[in-house]
Structures are given as structure tokens and as C-alpha cells.
Design a protein around this motif. Structure first.
Motif, PDB file in Angstrom:
ATOM      1  N   ASN A 115      47.792  35.782  31.226  1.00  0.00           N
ATOM      2  CA  ASN A 115      47.219  37.117  31.208  1.00  0.00           C
ATOM      3  C   ASN A 115      47.887  37.936  30.106  1.00  0.00           C
ATOM      4  OD1 ASN A 115      47.138  40.103  32.167  1.00  0.00           O
ATOM      5  ND2 ASN A 115      45.515  39.073  33.298  1.00  0.00           N
ATOM      6  N   PRO A 116      47.125  38.719  29.343  1.00  0.00           N
ATOM      7  CA  PRO A 116      47.720  39.532  28.278  1.00  0.00           C
ATOM      8  C   PRO A 116      48.807  40.489  28.756  1.00  0.00           C
ATOM      9  CG  PRO A 116      45.340  39.517  28.044  1.00  0.00           C
ATOM     10  CD  PRO A 116      45.657  38.838  29.350  1.00  0.00           C
ATOM     11  N   GLY A 117      48.814  40.804  30.045  1.00  0.00           N
ATOM     12  CA  GLY A 117      49.838  41.700  30.583  1.00  0.00           C
ATOM     13  C   GLY A 117      51.229  41.103  30.573  1.00  0.00           C
ATOM     14  N   THR A 118      51.342  39.801  30.308  1.00  0.00           N
ATOM     15  CA  THR A 118      52.657  39.154  30.242  1.00  0.00           C
ATOM     16  C   THR A 118      53.339  39.370  28.894  1.00  0.00           C
ATOM     17  OG1 THR A 118      51.755  37.046  29.445  1.00  0.00           O
ATOM     18  CG2 THR A 118      51.913  37.352  31.850  1.00  0.00           C
ATOM     19  N   LEU A 119      52.603  39.915  27.933  1.00  0.00           N
ATOM     20  CA  LEU A 119      53.127  40.056  26.571  1.00  0.00           C
ATOM     21  C   LEU A 119      53.720  41.445  26.335  1.00  0.00           C
ATOM     22  CD1 LEU A 119      50.104  38.508  24.632  1.00  0.00           C
ATOM     23  CD2 LEU A 119      52.122  37.334  25.536  1.00  0.00           C
ATOM     24  N   PRO A 120      54.802  41.523  25.561  1.00  0.00           N
ATOM     25  CA  PRO A 120      55.300  42.846  25.175  1.00  0.00           C
ATOM     26  C   PRO A 120      54.323  43.463  24.171  1.00  0.00           C
ATOM     27  CG  PRO A 120      56.484  41.141  23.969  1.00  0.00           C
ATOM     28  CD  PRO A 120      55.578  40.433  24.953  1.00  0.00           C
ATOM     29  N   VAL A 177      36.627  37.207  28.659  1.00  0.00           N
ATOM     30  CA  VAL A 177      35.906  37.924  29.715  1.00  0.00           C
ATOM     31  C   VAL A 177      36.628  39.248  29.910  1.00  0.00           C
ATOM     32  CG1 VAL A 177      34.997  37.832  32.054  1.00  0.00           C
ATOM     33  CG2 VAL A 177      35.347  35.697  30.779  1.00  0.00           C
ATOM     34  N   THR A 178      35.920  40.343  29.621  1.00  0.00           N
ATOM     35  CA  THR A 178      36.614  41.617  29.520  1.00  0.00           C
ATOM     36  C   THR A 178      35.784  42.799  29.981  1.00  0.00           C
ATOM     37  OG1 THR A 178      37.859  43.024  27.973  1.00  0.00           O
ATOM     38  CG2 THR A 178      35.873  41.968  27.119  1.00  0.00           C
ATOM     39  N   LEU A 229      36.653  43.408  38.280  1.00  0.00           N
ATOM     40  CA  LEU A 229      35.389  42.677  38.278  1.00  0.00           C
ATOM     41  C   LEU A 229      35.381  41.608  37.187  1.00  0.00           C
ATOM     42  CD1 LEU A 229      33.076  45.749  38.800  1.00  0.00           C
ATOM     43  CD2 LEU A 229      33.228  43.807  40.360  1.00  0.00           C
ATOM     44  N   SER A 230      35.877  41.948  36.003  1.00  0.00           N
ATOM     45  CA  SER A 230      35.877  40.961  34.907  1.00  0.00           C
ATOM     46  C   SER A 230      36.828  39.808  35.213  1.00  0.00           C
ATOM     47  CB  SER A 230      36.209  41.605  33.558  1.00  0.00           C
ATOM     48  OG  SER A 230      37.498  42.150  33.551  1.00  0.00           O
ATOM     49  N   ARG A 231      37.941  40.103  35.847  1.00  0.00           N
ATOM     50  CA  ARG A 231      38.877  39.040  36.230  1.00  0.00           C
ATOM     51  C   ARG A 231      38.219  38.104  37.243  1.00  0.00           C
ATOM     52  NH1 ARG A 231      45.147  39.799  37.917  1.00  0.00           N
ATOM     53  NH2 ARG A 231      45.402  39.507  35.695  1.00  0.00           N
ATOM     54  N   ILE A 250      37.754  24.740  27.201  1.00  0.00           N
ATOM     55  CA  ILE A 250      37.779  26.157  26.861  1.00  0.00           C
ATOM     56  C   ILE A 250      38.939  26.846  27.564  1.00  0.00           C
ATOM     57  CG2 ILE A 250      35.315  26.320  26.369  1.00  0.00           C
ATOM     58  CD1 ILE A 250      34.972  27.740  29.082  1.00  0.00           C
ATOM     59  N   GLY A 251      39.501  27.802  26.871  1.00  0.00           N
ATOM     60  CA  GLY A 251      40.527  28.657  27.447  1.00  0.00           C
ATOM     61  C   GLY A 251      39.894  29.987  27.792  1.00  0.00           C
ATOM     62  N   ILE A 252      40.175  30.476  28.972  1.00  0.00           N
ATOM     63  CA  ILE A 252      39.601  31.739  29.432  1.00  0.00           C
ATOM     64  C   ILE A 252      40.655  32.827  29.283  1.00  0.00           C
ATOM     65  CG2 ILE A 252      38.521  32.949  31.358  1.00  0.00           C
ATOM     66  CD1 ILE A 252      37.963  30.026  32.469  1.00  0.00           C
ATOM     67  N   LEU A 253      40.336  33.811  28.459  1.00  0.00           N
ATOM     68  CA  LEU A 253      41.243  34.929  28.212  1.00  0.00           C
ATOM     69  C   LEU A 253      40.676  36.162  28.900  1.00  0.00           C
ATOM     70  CD1 LEU A 253      43.755  36.045  26.805  1.00  0.00           C
ATOM     71  CD2 LEU A 253      42.371  36.376  24.751  1.00  0.00           C
ATOM     72  N   GLU A 254      41.425  36.683  29.871  1.00  0.00           N
ATOM     73  CA  GLU A 254      40.995  37.852  30.633  1.00  0.00           C
ATOM     74  C   GLU A 254      41.395  39.128  29.901  1.00  0.00           C
ATOM     75  OE1 GLU A 254      42.938  37.398  34.401  1.00  0.00           O
ATOM     76  OE2 GLU A 254      41.798  35.593  34.897  1.00  0.00           O
ATOM     77  N   GLY A 255      40.474  40.082  29.865  1.00  0.00           N
ATOM     78  CA  GLY A 255      40.754  41.347  29.199  1.00  0.00           C
ATOM     79  C   GLY A 255      41.324  42.412  30.110  1.00  0.00           C
TER      80      GLY A 255
END
Length: 187
Positions: free
Chosen positions: A39-44, A75-76, A16-18, A4-9
Motif C-alpha cells: 500500500n502506498p501508505g507504507t512509503l515516506p 485502482v483508485t 470502496l476502491s480498496r 499483474i500487480g494491483i496498486l491501491e490509490g
């Protein structure tokens, strides 16, 4: 073996979710492995003009990482009764890949909040977006970690409440079964 891949929101370091997302490796059952996705923050921010000019490297890395796992655990937190913008942005970018790495992939959602509802309202809007990508959503049992400040050690990225830990372990075991069944159907 299900990977499984864990995607943080959340983008916040002390989220807390992280912390819950980062506790998952210690909770998975035998027969399941996991890895944290970028982490989604790496994306433009998604912009068709940017895509037309060439796929950003961070988006390519996220796409490859998602394509390389059997299932996705999101997880968000809940922001304004819905999906955090960075998480939605990641899904928007992933949806543009061909082939789409989200299509037919099993997915489970865990929401985490210091509040009484545990981020429950994010589930509906996130499911709607995931359905648009033909993902296989494990709808029950829902996971909402309410009152998370008393159940999670952010610094240690661990679950401190035994009942919460047992529930999350059980959910991951069910998710393994769900994911294995979906994988068998698509082969």
C-alpha cells in the motif's frame, strides 16, 4: 501467463476502491495472475534528502514488487479532481529507481467513487504522470465505477452488481491481451 500487480490509490481501510482492488483475484481470467502491491501508505513522503541518505526499506520493497510483475492495475478514488497524494508519492519514489520498474510496463486505471462520475477526472491527471514514466497505458475502455456504494460490498471485498462484475471481468480479459501484446513487443 501475465502477472499483474494491483496498486491501491486509497489508504482508508473501508475504501470502496480498496474493496474493488481486493476483488480482482476473483475476476481475473485464466492465463492471468495477480498480487496486491504494498500500500502506498507504507512509503515516506518523497524527499531527495531521504533518498540521498539511503533507499528506505519500504521503497525498496515497493520497487521490487513492481519490478516483479508484468503489468500494473491501478485502482483508485479521485481526490479533488486528481490523483490521491499517496498514489502520486508512490509513483514519485518508483520513478527514482534505476532501472525504472514502471518504464514500458502496461498499465490500466480503474477509478471508483460513490458519486455519479465514478472518479472520471482522476484518469487524465494520472495518465499524464504515467506517460512521464513511459508506461504503456490501456486507454479504452475506461473503467469508472460510479455509484459504488450500491455495487460493492466493502466488508467482503466483492462486486455485488452483476453488470459491473461482468464489465470488470471483460476489462481484465482485454487487459491481459493488451499486456501480452506489449510484452511480445519488448522481447
Amino acid at each position: 501467463m501475465i502477472k499483474i500487480g494491483i496498486l491501491e490509490g486509497s489508504l482508508r481501510q473501508q475504501s470502496l476502491s480498496r474493496a474493488v482492488a481486493r476483488s480482482v483475484p476473483g475476476l481475473v481470467p485464466q492465463g492471468m495472475t495477480c498480487e496486491s502491491l504494498p500500500n502506498p501508505g507504507t512509503l515516506p513522503l518523497f524527499n531527495q534528502d531521504v533518498l540521498d541518505a539511503g533507499l528506505p526499506a519500504a521503497v525498496g520493497a515497493m520497487t521490487d514488487a513492481v519490478a516483479g510483475v508484468d503489468a500494473l492495475l491501478i485502482v483508485t478514488p479521485e481526490y479533488n479532481w486528481s490523483i490521491p497524494g499517496a498514489l502520486k508519492n508512490a509513483i514519485d519514489w518508483l520513478s527514482r529507481a534505476n532501472p525504472n520498474p514502471l518504464a514500458d510496463k502496461p498499465v490500466a486505471i480503474w477509478s471508483v467513487s460513490p458519486g455519479l462520475l465514478g472518479g472520471a477526472r482522476v484518469h487524465e491527471s494520472l495518465r499524464q504522470v504515467l506517460h512521464s514514466q513511459d508506461m504503456q497505458i490501456m486507454a479504452k475502455p475506461e473503467v469508472q465505477v460510479a455509484g459504488a456504494r450500491g455495487k460493492v460490498d466493502v466488508e467482503a471485498a466483492s462486486i455485488t452488481n452483476p453488470d459491473t462484475e461482468a464489465f470488470l471481468r471483460d476489462h481484465l480479459a482485454r487487459f491481459e491481451t493488451f499486456s501480452a501484446a506489449r510484452r511480445a513487443q519488448t522481447r
